[in-house]
Design a protein around this motif. Structure first.
Motif, PDB file in Angstrom:
ATOM      1  N   ASN B 225       0.818  -1.207   0.000  1.00 19.09           N
ATOM      2  CA  ASN B 225       0.000   0.000   0.000  1.00 19.09           C
ATOM      3  C   ASN B 225       0.858   1.266   0.000  1.00 19.09           C
ATOM      4  O   ASN B 225       0.332   2.366  -0.002  1.00 19.09           O
ATOM      5  CB  ASN B 225      -0.914  -0.026   1.232  1.00 19.09           C
ATOM      6  CG  ASN B 225      -2.155   0.789   1.004  1.00 19.09           C
ATOM      7  OD1 ASN B 225      -2.468   1.122  -0.137  1.00 19.09           O
ATOM      8  ND2 ASN B 225      -2.850   1.132   2.072  1.00 19.09           N
ATOM      9  N   GLN B 226       2.182   1.093   0.015  1.00 19.92           N
ATOM     10  CA  GLN B 226       3.099   2.223   0.083  1.00 19.92           C
ATOM     11  C   GLN B 226       3.927   2.306  -1.197  1.00 19.92           C
ATOM     12  O   GLN B 226       4.068   1.322  -1.904  1.00 19.92           O
ATOM     13  CB  GLN B 226       4.038   2.045   1.276  1.00 19.92           C
ATOM     14  CG  GLN B 226       3.363   2.133   2.624  1.00 19.92           C
ATOM     15  CD  GLN B 226       2.816   3.518   2.881  1.00 19.92           C
ATOM     16  OE1 GLN B 226       3.462   4.511   2.574  1.00 19.92           O
ATOM     17  NE2 GLN B 226       1.606   3.583   3.425  1.00 19.92           N
ATOM     18  N   PRO B 227       4.503   3.493  -1.472  1.00 21.96           N
ATOM     19  CA  PRO B 227       5.451   3.565  -2.589  1.00 21.96           C
ATOM     20  C   PRO B 227       6.594   2.583  -2.340  1.00 21.96           C
ATOM     21  O   PRO B 227       6.957   2.335  -1.192  1.00 21.96           O
ATOM     22  CB  PRO B 227       5.967   5.002  -2.525  1.00 21.96           C
ATOM     23  CG  PRO B 227       4.926   5.749  -1.804  1.00 21.96           C
ATOM     24  CD  PRO B 227       4.297   4.794  -0.839  1.00 21.96           C
ATOM     25  N   ILE B 228       7.153   2.030  -3.415  1.00 23.98           N
ATOM     26  CA  ILE B 228       8.175   1.011  -3.245  1.00 23.98           C
ATOM     27  C   ILE B 228       9.327   1.289  -4.204  1.00 23.98           C
ATOM     28  O   ILE B 228       9.122   1.807  -5.305  1.00 23.98           O
ATOM     29  CB  ILE B 228       7.562  -0.387  -3.484  1.00 23.98           C
ATOM     30  CG1 ILE B 228       8.492  -1.483  -2.982  1.00 23.98           C
ATOM     31  CG2 ILE B 228       7.219  -0.612  -4.941  1.00 23.98           C
ATOM     32  CD1 ILE B 228       7.803  -2.826  -2.872  1.00 23.98           C
ATOM     33  N   ALA B 229      10.546   0.982  -3.748  1.00 28.32           N
ATOM     34  CA  ALA B 229      11.714   1.160  -4.610  1.00 28.32           C
ATOM     35  C   ALA B 229      11.699   0.099  -5.695  1.00 28.32           C
ATOM     36  O   ALA B 229      11.193  -1.000  -5.487  1.00 28.32           O
ATOM     37  CB  ALA B 229      12.993   1.040  -3.789  1.00 28.32           C
ATOM     38  N   ASN B 230      12.202   0.421  -6.879  1.00 31.54           N
ATOM     39  CA  ASN B 230      12.323  -0.581  -7.937  1.00 31.54           C
ATOM     40  C   ASN B 230      13.508  -0.215  -8.805  1.00 31.54           C
ATOM     41  O   ASN B 230      13.843   0.956  -8.955  1.00 31.54           O
ATOM     42  CB  ASN B 230      11.021  -0.665  -8.739  1.00 31.54           C
ATOM     43  CG  ASN B 230      10.624   0.669  -9.305  1.00 31.54           C
ATOM     44  OD1 ASN B 230      11.039   1.022 -10.398  1.00 31.54           O
ATOM     45  ND2 ASN B 230       9.857   1.451  -8.551  1.00 31.54           N
ATOM     46  N   LEU B 231      14.150  -1.231  -9.354  1.00 31.93           N
ATOM     47  CA  LEU B 231      15.408  -1.014 -10.071  1.00 31.93           C
ATOM     48  C   LEU B 231      15.341   0.057 -11.159  1.00 31.93           C
ATOM     49  O   LEU B 231      16.161   0.974 -11.168  1.00 31.93           O
ATOM     50  CB  LEU B 231      15.911  -2.331 -10.663  1.00 31.93           C
ATOM     51  CG  LEU B 231      16.781  -3.194  -9.741  1.00 31.93           C
ATOM     52  CD1 LEU B 231      17.162  -4.479 -10.451  1.00 31.93           C
ATOM     53  CD2 LEU B 231      18.033  -2.443  -9.317  1.00 31.93           C
ATOM     54  N   PRO B 232      14.370  -0.023 -12.103  1.00 35.62           N
ATOM     55  CA  PRO B 232      14.400   0.967 -13.186  1.00 35.62           C
ATOM     56  C   PRO B 232      14.337   2.411 -12.701  1.00 35.62           C
ATOM     57  O   PRO B 232      15.117   3.252 -13.162  1.00 35.62           O
ATOM     58  CB  PRO B 232      13.156   0.609 -14.009  1.00 35.62           C
ATOM     59  CG  PRO B 232      12.900  -0.813 -13.721  1.00 35.62           C
ATOM     60  CD  PRO B 232      13.313  -1.018 -12.306  1.00 35.62           C
ATOM     61  N   VAL B 233      13.445   2.703 -11.766  1.00 35.61           N
ATOM     62  CA  VAL B 233      13.312   4.084 -11.310  1.00 35.61           C
ATOM     63  C   VAL B 233      14.545   4.508 -10.510  1.00 35.61           C
ATOM     64  O   VAL B 233      15.015   5.646 -10.616  1.00 35.61           O
ATOM     65  CB  VAL B 233      12.010   4.267 -10.494  1.00 35.61           C
ATOM     66  CG1 VAL B 233      11.936   5.682  -9.946  1.00 35.61           C
ATOM     67  CG2 VAL B 233      10.797   3.986 -11.359  1.00 35.61           C
ATOM     68  N   VAL B 234      15.111   3.569  -9.716  1.00 31.56           N
ATOM     69  CA  VAL B 234      16.332   3.882  -8.971  1.00 31.56           C
ATOM     70  C   VAL B 234      17.477   4.175  -9.951  1.00 31.56           C
ATOM     71  O   VAL B 234      18.241   5.129  -9.765  1.00 31.56           O
ATOM     72  CB  VAL B 234      16.708   2.729  -8.015  1.00 31.56           C
ATOM     73  CG1 VAL B 234      18.128   2.909  -7.490  1.00 31.56           C
ATOM     74  CG2 VAL B 234      15.726   2.672  -6.858  1.00 31.56           C
TER      75      VAL B 234
END
Lengths: 321, 283
Positions: B225-234
């Motif tokens: 339910n929260q924003p999450i880190a992900n490889l492409p955006v990082v």
């Protein structure tokens, strides 16, 4: 198994019931594809409505993009989108044609498979990787060698020279076009290769029998015969280039202005959305970006649909042959 | 034109086609070489054991790798079955129906549609309704992108199953759904798997639709339910930053994603070539 304990007519009834459920499940899933398309259209129209209502038709014809005074026009982004894709096509189409000719005619048979696989791998590389490569590797090379050369040689020409003036930034519309060219290359190549291979053998052999050289057979027989497919493949690549986001965002420079020089920084529709959307404050800013998305969707939809229709015709004709 | 000039013209043109191929391959080599050269430098165990760092301090990509894996897997778990069911309609129930022609066409268009538009769609559909960015929105966006990819390959694979298997099953009194689930699906298993793998490969590099759905998260997060880190955006954020340690992590991440995607593509190709050869043996 519980099914075996039921009386026979009850089993039949259950099977028939399950059939109805399963059939509707598949129909529903198939219909979802249509609903998705309609949903995208409706959502973008709805989200972009405040901007469309405020600026009306002028949204398409104004270059201004000012979040502070809340004045937005799509012209600069639209210009950048079209120019970068045009540059990409000018580079990618001849290269793809060359590769397709090489893979269907010139290349030794044992090498065709491996080379075709390598070209397809270009399509598998994620677009963010193209972006980071374009920014850190390609842009410096362009800035230090290619662009100064273009400015010195072509910059003084009348008319055409206008495209190659100004300082070499490294990043800009030209660089974005080159990265896009590499990205769409595998898509155009694979369609061209397939339609070239579909040319009837008898046609080619008849031409050879009349004394044509290998090149004349390709240019005067194979190419005209597969014209619709080639155009379809090019348009498919164009559709990809117009909508490509991440790779362009890295190298286009993100400046909302129209400059005559190809070497200047600019922006595209997709790059503007990617860069600004999460930072956009206020309804009008957000909805202007969504309206840009709607514009992009309409353009790419039209082009991809036309390409698919052309390719569909080929498939039908191929079936008849 | 004399035969001599025509022959010279032919050799020049065919030579040029070889040059074009060399240029294309050179681009691939250049990209892979840069990735390996710069990516390996940034790869170390801390990449897999620590979360994304603040500028200047050391860290890894653990939270981004976790977020990417989870969102792509969930996206494929949602989009894959829907895609296969839709393909089942196109191949089994409605093979010749006019509706199927329309759906195939629209599906092909969606297949090439810009993924950033899907991101905007999910933003208005999910993020605005929920009031905040979340991993759920990212999963929905990836799931939507998975559907057309799966529909396309799954239909092709289901069509490869010979008609007499369907007829044999029907002659034994099986309803179509039983034929499909007990005969067709098992026979097309490796083909369907190929389709799902290709879809997985396609979405694991997707960045644009995650930018304003899953957003990013500097910290460890497993809450959907929260924003999450992900490889492409990082990678996007770190590569465009001025900090050397962030940039080197971006290269490491880019290398990881590319290796993963290329591995999936090769795997899919291997499975599908085995599937193809078995099919030809049946026929």
């Amino acid at each position: 198994m519980s099914a075996t304990t039921l009386p026979f007519h009850a089993q039949l009834k259950r099977e028939a019931g399950a059939e109805v459920v399963f059939r509707w499940l598949t129909i529903g899933s198939a219909a979802l594809v249509l609903i998705l398309l309609a949903g995208v259209m409706v959502a973008l129209c709805d989200g972009g409505w405040p901007a469309i209502k405020t600026f009306q038709f002028a949204f398409l014809t104004r270059e201004v993009w000012n979040p502070v005074t809340e004045q937005f026009g799509a012209l600069a982004a639209l210009y950048g989108t079209l120019i970068t894709s045009l540059v990409a096509m000018l580079i990618a189409v001849p290269l793809s044609f060359g590769i397709a000719v090489f893979l269907t005619e010139t290349c030794p048979l044992w090498l065709r498979g491996p080379i075709a696989t390598c070209v397809e791998l270009l399509a598998a590389v994620p677009s963010i990787v193209y972006g980071i490569w374009g920014l850190f590797v390609l842009a410096p090379i362009l800035q230090h060698t290619v662009q100064p050369f273009l400015i010195d040689t072509l910059g003084d020409l009348p008319l055409l020279g206008k495209l190659f003036r100004g300082p070499p930034f490294g990043i800009g519309l030209f660089t974005a076009g080159i990265v896009l060219a590499v990205m769409v290359l595998p898509f155009i190549t694979s369609v061209m290769r397939e339609v070239f291979l579909a040319t009837p053998r008898s046609l080619k052999e008849a031409a050879y029998g009349l004394g044509a050289t290998q090149w004349e057979v390709i240019w005067d027989v194979v190419l005209p015969n597969s014209r619709a497919g080639v155009i379809g493949g090019i348009m498919l690549g164009l559709g990809r280039a117009l909508g490509e986001t991440m790779a362009v965002t890295f190298v286009v420079g993100n400046a909302h202005r129209i400059s005559t020089s190809l070497l200047a920084p600019g922006t595209t529709i997709s790059a503007s959305i990617a860069n600004e959307f999460t930072e956009a404050v206020g309804t009008l800013y957000t909805s202007s970006l969504i309206a840009l998305g709607l514009l992009l969707f309409i353009i790419t939809f039209t082009i991809i649909a036309a390409a698919r229709l052309l390719l569909l015709q080929i498939e039908r004709r191929g079936a008849r042959i | 034109m004399s035969i001599r000039t025509r022959r010279i013209k032919a050799s020049i043109a065919l030579g040029a086609s070889g040059v074009a191929t060399a240029i294309g391959l050179a681009f691939l080599a250049a990209i892979l070489w840069t990735l390996v050269a710069r990516g390996f430098g940034g790869l170390s165990w801390t990449v897999f054991t620590q979360t994304t760092p603040a500028p200047g301090s050391s860290g890894g990509l653990l939270n981004a790798i976790y977020g990417s894996l989870m969102m792509t897997l969930l996206g494929v778990l949602i989009g894959g079955p829907i895609g296969i069911l839709a393909a089942t309609y196109l191949s089994e129930y409605g093979r010749t129906a006019r509706l199927s022609t329309v759906i195939r066409f629209i599906n092909d268009v969606l297949l090439s549609a810009p993924s950033i538009v899907i991101g905007l769609f999910v933003y208005t559909l999910v993020v605005v309704r929920m009031g905040h960015f979340s991993a759920i929105a990212g999963v929905v966006a990836l799931g939507i992108i998975v559907i057309p990819v799966t529909v396309r390959t799954a239909e092709d694979m289901l069509r490869l199953i010979p008609q007499n298997m369907r007829h044999a099953s029907a002659a034994l009194g099986a309803q179509p759904w039983r034929t499909i689930t007990s005969i067709i699906y098992p026979a097309a298993r490796s083909g369907l798997l190929t389709g799902v793998l290709l879809a997985l490969a396609r979405v694991s590099g997707e960045t644009a639709p995650l930018l304003f759905t899953a957003l990013n998260n500097q910290f460890w997060n497993a809450n959907l339910n929260q924003p999450i880190a992900n490889l492409p955006v990082v990678i996007f954020q770190f590569a465009t930053s001025p900090y050397p340690n962030w940039q080197s992590l971006a290269w490491a991440g880019a290398l990881l994603i590319t290796l993963f995607v290329l591995l999936l593509s090769v795997l899919a190709r291997l499975i599908s070539s085995r599937f193809g050869s078995r099919e030809s043996r049946i026929e």
